[in-house]
Design a protein around this motif. Structure first.
Motif, short mmCIF file in Angstrom:
data_model
loop_
_atom_site.label_atom_id
_atom_site.label_comp_id
_atom_site.label_asym_id
_atom_site.label_seq_id
_atom_site.Cartn_x
_atom_site.Cartn_y
_atom_site.Cartn_z
N TYR A 94 0.84 -1.19 0.00
CA TYR A 94 0.00 0.00 0.00
C TYR A 94 0.89 1.25 0.00
O TYR A 94 1.85 1.34 0.77
CB TYR A 94 -0.90 0.00 1.22
N PHE A 95 0.52 2.19 -0.87
CA PHE A 95 1.29 3.42 -1.05
C PHE A 95 0.41 4.63 -0.79
O PHE A 95 -0.78 4.63 -1.10
CB PHE A 95 1.80 3.53 -2.49
N CYS A 96 1.01 5.67 -0.24
CA CYS A 96 0.32 6.95 -0.22
C CYS A 96 0.98 7.87 -1.25
O CYS A 96 2.15 7.69 -1.60
CB CYS A 96 0.29 7.57 1.16
N ALA A 97 0.20 8.82 -1.72
CA ALA A 97 0.66 9.73 -2.76
C ALA A 97 0.02 11.09 -2.54
O ALA A 97 -1.00 11.21 -1.86
CB ALA A 97 0.30 9.19 -4.13
N ALA A 98 0.63 12.11 -3.15
CA ALA A 98 0.14 13.47 -2.99
C ALA A 98 0.08 14.16 -4.34
O ALA A 98 0.89 13.90 -5.23
CB ALA A 98 1.07 14.25 -2.05
N SER A 99 -0.88 15.07 -4.47
CA SER A 99 -1.07 15.75 -5.74
C SER A 99 -1.59 17.17 -5.54
O SER A 99 -2.38 17.42 -4.63
CB SER A 99 -2.08 14.96 -6.59
N ARG A 100 -1.17 18.07 -6.42
CA ARG A 100 -1.72 19.42 -6.45
C ARG A 100 -2.97 19.47 -7.33
O ARG A 100 -3.63 20.50 -7.42
CB ARG A 100 -0.69 20.42 -6.99
N ASN A 101 -3.27 18.36 -7.99
CA ASN A 101 -4.46 18.32 -8.83
C ASN A 101 -5.72 18.20 -7.98
O ASN A 101 -5.66 18.11 -6.77
CB ASN A 101 -4.38 17.12 -9.79
N THR A 102 -6.85 18.18 -8.65
CA THR A 102 -8.11 18.07 -7.94
C THR A 102 -8.40 16.61 -7.59
O THR A 102 -7.71 15.69 -8.05
CB THR A 102 -9.26 18.62 -8.78
N LEU A 103 -9.46 16.43 -6.82
CA LEU A 103 -9.87 15.09 -6.42
C LEU A 103 -10.20 14.23 -7.64
O LEU A 103 -10.09 13.00 -7.58
CB LEU A 103 -11.10 15.22 -5.51
N ALA A 104 -10.58 14.87 -8.73
CA ALA A 104 -10.93 14.14 -9.95
C ALA A 104 -9.72 13.41 -10.54
O ALA A 104 -9.88 12.54 -11.39
CB ALA A 104 -11.52 15.09 -10.99
N HIS A 105 -8.54 13.77 -10.10
CA HIS A 105 -7.32 13.16 -10.61
C HIS A 105 -6.75 12.14 -9.65
O HIS A 105 -5.53 11.93 -9.58
CB HIS A 105 -6.27 14.24 -10.91
N CYS A 106 -7.63 11.50 -8.90
CA CYS A 106 -7.22 10.47 -7.94
C CYS A 106 -6.93 9.18 -8.71
O CYS A 106 -7.76 8.26 -8.74
CB CYS A 106 -8.31 10.26 -6.90
N ASP A 107 -5.78 9.14 -9.38
CA ASP A 107 -5.39 7.96 -10.12
C ASP A 107 -3.87 7.96 -10.27
O ASP A 107 -3.20 8.88 -9.84
CB ASP A 107 -6.06 7.90 -11.49
N ASN A 108 -3.36 6.87 -10.87
CA ASN A 108 -1.91 6.71 -10.97
C ASN A 108 -1.24 7.87 -11.70
O ASN A 108 -0.08 8.19 -11.43
CB ASN A 108 -1.58 5.41 -11.71
N TYR A 109 -1.95 8.49 -12.63
CA TYR A 109 -1.34 9.52 -13.46
C TYR A 109 -1.51 10.92 -12.88
O TYR A 109 -0.83 11.84 -13.28
CB TYR A 109 -1.93 9.44 -14.87
N GLY A 110 -2.43 11.04 -11.95
CA GLY A 110 -2.72 12.36 -11.40
C GLY A 110 -1.93 12.74 -10.18
O GLY A 110 -1.97 13.89 -9.75
N MET A 111 -1.19 11.80 -9.61
CA MET A 111 -0.46 12.06 -8.38
C MET A 111 0.96 12.53 -8.72
O MET A 111 1.59 12.04 -9.64
CB MET A 111 -0.41 10.82 -7.50
N ASP A 112 1.45 13.50 -7.94
CA ASP A 112 2.76 14.09 -8.21
C ASP A 112 3.89 13.45 -7.42
O ASP A 112 5.04 13.45 -7.86
CB ASP A 112 2.72 15.59 -7.86
N HIS A 113 3.57 12.97 -6.23
CA HIS A 113 4.61 12.43 -5.36
C HIS A 113 4.14 11.12 -4.76
O HIS A 113 2.97 10.97 -4.41
CB HIS A 113 4.92 13.42 -4.22
N TRP A 114 5.07 10.20 -4.64
CA TRP A 114 4.76 8.87 -4.11
C TRP A 114 5.69 8.53 -2.95
O TRP A 114 6.88 8.88 -2.98
CB TRP A 114 4.92 7.81 -5.20
N GLY A 115 5.14 7.84 -1.97
CA GLY A 115 5.96 7.37 -0.88
C GLY A 115 6.32 5.91 -1.04
O GLY A 115 5.87 5.24 -1.98
N GLU A 116 7.13 5.43 -0.13
CA GLU A 116 7.44 4.01 -0.09
C GLU A 116 6.22 3.27 0.43
O GLU A 116 5.40 3.84 1.14
CB GLU A 116 8.62 3.76 0.85
N GLY A 117 6.09 2.04 0.07
CA GLY A 117 4.91 1.28 0.46
C GLY A 117 5.03 0.61 1.81
O GLY A 117 6.11 0.50 2.38
#
Length: 124
Positions: A94-117
């Motif tokens: 399980y990974f957490c991720a962060a994005s400056r995009n909107t909630l509509a971009h809650c997908d693999n391509y919409g996230m800007d930063h990823w953490g370790e799982g």
């Protein structure tokens, strides 16, 4: 430097619960959307849920609706994922991720930063 540190994984039996935490730093937490994703062996990474920190709006993928719940604590810069009624199919990293995009971009391509799982293993 953006850091996302997931924790709380472990081994649990079918029907059990776990709560994952994601400690965030290095960016303005309240301005971001944070999300949880997972990847099982041999499968694509899939989205689970995201939360818009500023107003608490949430989004859930159908696979976890009614079982998983996302929440955040702005005072601690932490996002949680409460996982209930776990099944062996929930076994994954399980990974957490962060994005400056909107909630509509809650997908693999919409996230800007990823953490370790963090590993979650559910056994029958």
């Amino acid at each position: 430097e953006v850091q996302l540190q997931a924790s709380g994984g472990g081994s649990v039996q079918t029907g059990g619960s776990l709560r994952l935490s994601c400690a965030a730093s290095g960016f303005p937490f309240d301005d971001y959307v944070l999300g949880w994703f997972r990847q099982a062996p041999g499968k694509e990474r899939e989205g689970l849920s995201c939360i818009e920190i500023i107003d608490g709006k949430t989004y859930y993928y159908d696979s976890v609706k009614g079982r998983f719940y996302i929440s955040s604590d702005s005072a601690k810069n932490v996002v949680y994922l409460q996982m209930n009624a776990l099944s062996v199919e929930d076994t994954a990293t399980y990974f957490c991720a962060a994005s400056r995009n909107t909630l509509a971009h809650c997908d693999n391509y919409g996230m800007d930063h990823w953490g370790e799982g963090t590993q979650v293993t559910v056994s029958s």
